[in-house]
Write a protein that holds these residues in place. Structure first.
Motif, short mmCIF file in Angstrom:
data_model
loop_
_atom_site.label_atom_id
_atom_site.label_comp_id
_atom_site.label_asym_id
_atom_site.label_seq_id
_atom_site.Cartn_x
_atom_site.Cartn_y
_atom_site.Cartn_z
N MET A 59 41.01 -28.81 -98.10
CA MET A 59 41.20 -27.74 -99.06
C MET A 59 40.09 -27.83 -100.09
O MET A 59 39.77 -28.92 -100.58
CB MET A 59 42.57 -27.91 -99.72
CG MET A 59 42.99 -26.71 -100.52
SD MET A 59 44.56 -26.85 -101.41
CE MET A 59 45.72 -27.25 -100.17
N SER A 60 39.50 -26.71 -100.43
CA SER A 60 38.39 -26.72 -101.39
C SER A 60 38.92 -26.92 -102.81
O SER A 60 40.11 -26.79 -103.08
CB SER A 60 37.61 -25.41 -101.30
OG SER A 60 38.38 -24.35 -101.84
N GLU A 61 38.01 -27.21 -103.71
CA GLU A 61 38.40 -27.44 -105.11
C GLU A 61 38.97 -26.17 -105.74
O GLU A 61 39.93 -26.22 -106.51
CB GLU A 61 37.17 -27.93 -105.89
CG GLU A 61 37.49 -28.36 -107.30
CD GLU A 61 38.47 -29.51 -107.37
OE1 GLU A 61 39.29 -29.52 -108.31
OE2 GLU A 61 38.44 -30.39 -106.49
N ALA A 62 38.41 -25.02 -105.40
CA ALA A 62 38.92 -23.76 -105.95
C ALA A 62 40.35 -23.49 -105.45
O ALA A 62 41.21 -23.04 -106.22
CB ALA A 62 38.00 -22.61 -105.54
N GLU A 63 40.60 -23.79 -104.19
CA GLU A 63 41.95 -23.61 -103.64
C GLU A 63 42.94 -24.57 -104.30
O GLU A 63 44.08 -24.19 -104.58
CB GLU A 63 41.94 -23.83 -102.13
CG GLU A 63 41.20 -22.74 -101.37
CD GLU A 63 41.03 -23.08 -99.90
OE1 GLU A 63 40.97 -22.13 -99.10
OE2 GLU A 63 40.94 -24.28 -99.55
N ARG A 64 42.51 -25.78 -104.59
CA ARG A 64 43.38 -26.74 -105.27
C ARG A 64 43.73 -26.28 -106.68
O ARG A 64 44.87 -26.40 -107.13
CB ARG A 64 42.72 -28.11 -105.32
CG ARG A 64 42.70 -28.79 -103.99
CD ARG A 64 42.18 -30.20 -104.10
NE ARG A 64 42.03 -30.72 -102.75
CZ ARG A 64 41.08 -31.54 -102.36
NH1 ARG A 64 40.19 -31.96 -103.23
NH2 ARG A 64 41.02 -31.95 -101.13
N ARG A 65 42.72 -25.74 -107.39
CA ARG A 65 42.99 -25.24 -108.74
C ARG A 65 43.94 -24.06 -108.71
O ARG A 65 44.87 -23.98 -109.51
CB ARG A 65 41.67 -24.83 -109.42
CG ARG A 65 40.99 -26.00 -110.10
CD ARG A 65 39.78 -25.57 -110.87
NE ARG A 65 38.66 -25.62 -109.90
CZ ARG A 65 37.75 -24.68 -109.73
NH1 ARG A 65 37.77 -23.60 -110.45
NH2 ARG A 65 36.79 -24.83 -108.84
N THR A 66 43.74 -23.15 -107.75
CA THR A 66 44.62 -21.99 -107.61
C THR A 66 46.05 -22.44 -107.30
O THR A 66 47.01 -21.94 -107.89
CB THR A 66 44.11 -21.05 -106.52
OG1 THR A 66 42.77 -20.65 -106.83
CG2 THR A 66 44.98 -19.81 -106.41
N LEU A 67 46.19 -23.38 -106.39
CA LEU A 67 47.51 -23.90 -106.05
C LEU A 67 48.17 -24.57 -107.25
O LEU A 67 49.36 -24.39 -107.51
CB LEU A 67 47.40 -24.88 -104.88
CG LEU A 67 48.71 -25.51 -104.41
CD1 LEU A 67 49.68 -24.43 -103.94
CD2 LEU A 67 48.44 -26.50 -103.30
N SER A 68 47.41 -25.31 -108.00
CA SER A 68 47.93 -25.97 -109.20
C SER A 68 48.40 -24.94 -110.22
O SER A 68 49.46 -25.11 -110.85
CB SER A 68 46.87 -26.87 -109.80
OG SER A 68 47.33 -27.46 -110.98
N GLU A 69 47.64 -23.86 -110.39
CA GLU A 69 48.04 -22.79 -111.32
C GLU A 69 49.34 -22.13 -110.87
O GLU A 69 50.23 -21.86 -111.68
CB GLU A 69 46.94 -21.75 -111.44
CG GLU A 69 45.71 -22.20 -112.18
CD GLU A 69 44.60 -21.15 -112.14
OE1 GLU A 69 44.90 -19.97 -111.84
OE2 GLU A 69 43.45 -21.51 -112.40
N ILE A 70 49.45 -21.88 -109.59
CA ILE A 70 50.66 -21.25 -109.04
C ILE A 70 51.86 -22.17 -109.26
O ILE A 70 52.93 -21.72 -109.69
CB ILE A 70 50.47 -20.92 -107.54
CG1 ILE A 70 49.45 -19.80 -107.38
CG2 ILE A 70 51.80 -20.52 -106.92
CD1 ILE A 70 49.04 -19.56 -105.94
N GLU A 71 51.70 -23.46 -108.98
CA GLU A 71 52.79 -24.42 -109.18
C GLU A 71 53.20 -24.49 -110.64
O GLU A 71 54.39 -24.54 -110.96
CB GLU A 71 52.37 -25.80 -108.68
CG GLU A 71 52.26 -25.90 -107.18
CD GLU A 71 51.66 -27.22 -106.73
OE1 GLU A 71 51.03 -27.94 -107.55
OE2 GLU A 71 51.82 -27.54 -105.54
N THR A 72 52.23 -24.49 -111.54
CA THR A 72 52.53 -24.55 -112.97
C THR A 72 53.28 -23.32 -113.43
O THR A 72 54.28 -23.41 -114.15
CB THR A 72 51.23 -24.71 -113.78
OG1 THR A 72 50.53 -25.87 -113.32
CG2 THR A 72 51.52 -24.84 -115.26
N ARG A 73 52.82 -22.13 -113.00
CA ARG A 73 53.51 -20.89 -113.37
C ARG A 73 54.93 -20.85 -112.81
O ARG A 73 55.86 -20.42 -113.49
CB ARG A 73 52.73 -19.67 -112.88
CG ARG A 73 51.60 -19.31 -113.82
CD ARG A 73 51.05 -17.95 -113.45
NE ARG A 73 49.68 -18.18 -113.02
CZ ARG A 73 48.99 -17.42 -112.21
NH1 ARG A 73 49.55 -16.37 -111.68
NH2 ARG A 73 47.76 -17.71 -111.89
#
Length: 80
Positions: A1-15
């Motif tokens: 998984m790329s770094e951008a995908e990890r950040r997006t996933l982290s944002e979704i989990e946080t929201r």
């Protein structure tokens, strides 16, 4: 998984954790909070299977008991 995908996933989990904490904890736990329907299905098919065995219908009885076992496996039921 790329770094951008990890950040997006982290944002979704946080929201999700902020907006729906109950759903987020249920997803993390991996099991439903109220498994009453699963237990009712297993009990119903178990009783039906035993009744069919008593009546002599072996094939449908085994199918019923097998379906109850599949429901138990799918729901992650353990004997512990």
């Amino acid at each position: 998984m790329s770094e951008a995908e990890r950040r997006t996933l982290s944002e979704i989990e946080t929201r999700l954790a902020d907006e729906e904490p109950g759903l987020a904890s249920a997803l993390v736990a991996g099991k439903p909070r109220h498994p009453v329907l699963s237990y009712a299905l297993v009990a119903t098919f178990g009783v039906l299977g035993v009744l069919l065995l008593v009546l002599g219908a072996v094939g449908p009885a085994l199918a019923s008991l097998g379906f109850g076992a599949v429901v138990m496996l799918v729901r992650g039921y353990t004997w512990r």
